[in-house]
Design a protein around this motif. Sequence first.
Motif, short mmCIF file in Angstrom:
data_model
loop_
_atom_site.label_atom_id
_atom_site.label_comp_id
_atom_site.label_asym_id
_atom_site.label_seq_id
_atom_site.Cartn_x
_atom_site.Cartn_y
_atom_site.Cartn_z
N LYS A 247 0.85 -1.20 0.00
CA LYS A 247 0.00 0.00 0.00
C LYS A 247 0.88 1.24 0.00
CE LYS A 247 -3.78 -2.14 2.56
NZ LYS A 247 -4.57 -2.09 3.80
N GLU A 248 0.28 2.37 -0.36
CA GLU A 248 1.02 3.63 -0.36
C GLU A 248 1.53 3.92 1.05
OE1 GLU A 248 0.28 8.36 -1.29
OE2 GLU A 248 -1.14 6.91 -2.06
N HIS A 249 2.80 4.32 1.14
CA HIS A 249 3.41 4.61 2.44
C HIS A 249 2.73 5.81 3.09
CE1 HIS A 249 6.52 4.78 5.51
NE2 HIS A 249 6.52 6.10 5.34
N GLN A 250 2.32 5.64 4.34
CA GLN A 250 1.72 6.75 5.09
C GLN A 250 2.72 7.23 6.14
OE1 GLN A 250 -2.36 6.51 6.56
NE2 GLN A 250 -2.48 4.50 5.63
N PRO A 251 2.92 8.52 6.23
CA PRO A 251 3.79 9.06 7.27
C PRO A 251 3.22 8.74 8.66
CG PRO A 251 3.31 10.74 5.63
CD PRO A 251 2.41 9.58 5.35
N LEU A 252 4.10 8.56 9.61
CA LEU A 252 3.68 8.23 10.97
C LEU A 252 2.74 9.28 11.54
CD1 LEU A 252 4.06 6.20 13.29
CD2 LEU A 252 5.83 7.70 14.15
N GLY A 253 3.01 10.56 11.29
CA GLY A 253 2.15 11.62 11.78
C GLY A 253 0.72 11.48 11.29
N GLN A 254 0.57 11.06 10.05
CA GLN A 254 -0.77 10.84 9.49
C GLN A 254 -1.46 9.68 10.19
OE1 GLN A 254 -0.83 10.35 5.23
NE2 GLN A 254 -2.90 9.54 5.24
N ILE A 255 -0.73 8.61 10.44
CA ILE A 255 -1.33 7.44 11.09
C ILE A 255 -1.80 7.77 12.50
CG2 ILE A 255 -0.88 5.10 11.91
CD1 ILE A 255 1.09 4.83 9.52
N VAL A 256 -0.95 8.41 13.30
CA VAL A 256 -1.35 8.70 14.69
C VAL A 256 -2.50 9.69 14.74
CG1 VAL A 256 0.88 8.08 15.73
CG2 VAL A 256 0.46 10.45 15.06
N THR A 257 -2.56 10.58 13.74
CA THR A 257 -3.68 11.53 13.68
C THR A 257 -4.96 10.80 13.31
OG1 THR A 257 -2.19 13.33 13.07
CG2 THR A 257 -4.53 13.63 12.57
N GLU A 258 -4.91 9.93 12.31
CA GLU A 258 -6.10 9.18 11.89
C GLU A 258 -6.60 8.24 12.99
OE1 GLU A 258 -5.04 7.32 8.18
OE2 GLU A 258 -5.24 9.22 7.07
N LEU A 259 -5.69 7.72 13.80
CA LEU A 259 -6.09 6.85 14.90
C LEU A 259 -6.68 7.63 16.07
CD1 LEU A 259 -3.08 4.34 14.94
CD2 LEU A 259 -5.44 3.85 14.25
N GLY A 260 -6.57 8.95 16.01
CA GLY A 260 -7.12 9.78 17.08
C GLY A 260 -6.22 9.89 18.29
N TYR A 261 -4.95 9.53 18.14
CA TYR A 261 -4.03 9.57 19.28
C TYR A 261 -3.62 10.99 19.65
CZ TYR A 261 -3.46 4.50 18.71
OH TYR A 261 -3.66 3.15 18.61
N LEU A 262 -3.63 11.89 18.68
CA LEU A 262 -3.29 13.28 18.97
C LEU A 262 -4.58 14.04 19.21
CD1 LEU A 262 -0.50 13.94 16.32
CD2 LEU A 262 -0.25 13.29 18.71
N THR A 263 -4.63 14.79 20.30
CA THR A 263 -5.85 15.51 20.65
C THR A 263 -5.92 16.89 20.03
OG1 THR A 263 -4.80 16.30 22.68
CG2 THR A 263 -6.09 14.27 22.84
N ASN A 264 -4.78 17.34 19.48
CA ASN A 264 -4.70 18.68 18.93
C ASN A 264 -3.73 18.67 17.75
OD1 ASN A 264 -3.89 21.39 18.44
ND2 ASN A 264 -4.31 21.96 20.55
N PRO A 265 -4.12 19.19 16.58
CA PRO A 265 -3.20 19.18 15.44
C PRO A 265 -1.88 19.91 15.71
CG PRO A 265 -5.34 20.12 14.81
CD PRO A 265 -5.39 19.81 16.28
N ASN A 266 -1.89 20.84 16.63
CA ASN A 266 -0.66 21.56 16.97
C ASN A 266 0.38 20.64 17.61
OD1 ASN A 266 -1.52 24.03 15.96
ND2 ASN A 266 -2.53 24.56 17.87
N GLN A 267 -0.07 19.51 18.15
CA GLN A 267 0.88 18.56 18.75
C GLN A 267 1.81 18.00 17.68
OE1 GLN A 267 -2.12 16.05 20.60
NE2 GLN A 267 -1.40 16.69 22.62
N LEU A 268 1.26 17.67 16.53
CA LEU A 268 2.09 17.15 15.45
C LEU A 268 3.05 18.23 14.94
CD1 LEU A 268 2.87 14.88 13.54
CD2 LEU A 268 0.96 15.55 12.06
N ILE A 269 2.54 19.42 14.81
CA ILE A 269 3.39 20.54 14.37
C ILE A 269 4.54 20.75 15.34
CG2 ILE A 269 3.45 23.05 13.99
CD1 ILE A 269 0.49 22.71 12.99
#
Length: 87
Positions: A48-70
């Motif tokens: 499958k197309e490689h997904q960046p880790l940041g995208q995966i943790v965001t899609e799983l709902g592990y980050l509560t705020n998008p600013n956390q990834l930034i």
Amino acid sequence: MKKGSDNAANHPDPSTLLGQILVELGYITIYQLDEALRIQREDDDAGKEHQPLGQIVTELGYLTNPNQLIRAIQVQVEYRKRAAAKG
């Protein structure tokens, strides 16, 4: 470009890996990181197309705020700048 810099790009210092930084900042747990990495690896193995880790943790709902990834990416950039200055 120095010869050693290619090797560093292929084998980054674990302290500069996004997943480790997310854990260090307390944004995700080590168990959540393991789950996200497992998903990433399984998707890669399945062709499958490689997904960046940041995208995966965001899609799983592990980050509560998008600013956390930034913020984690900002820390990653700073760690890598420091590592490059030493090397």
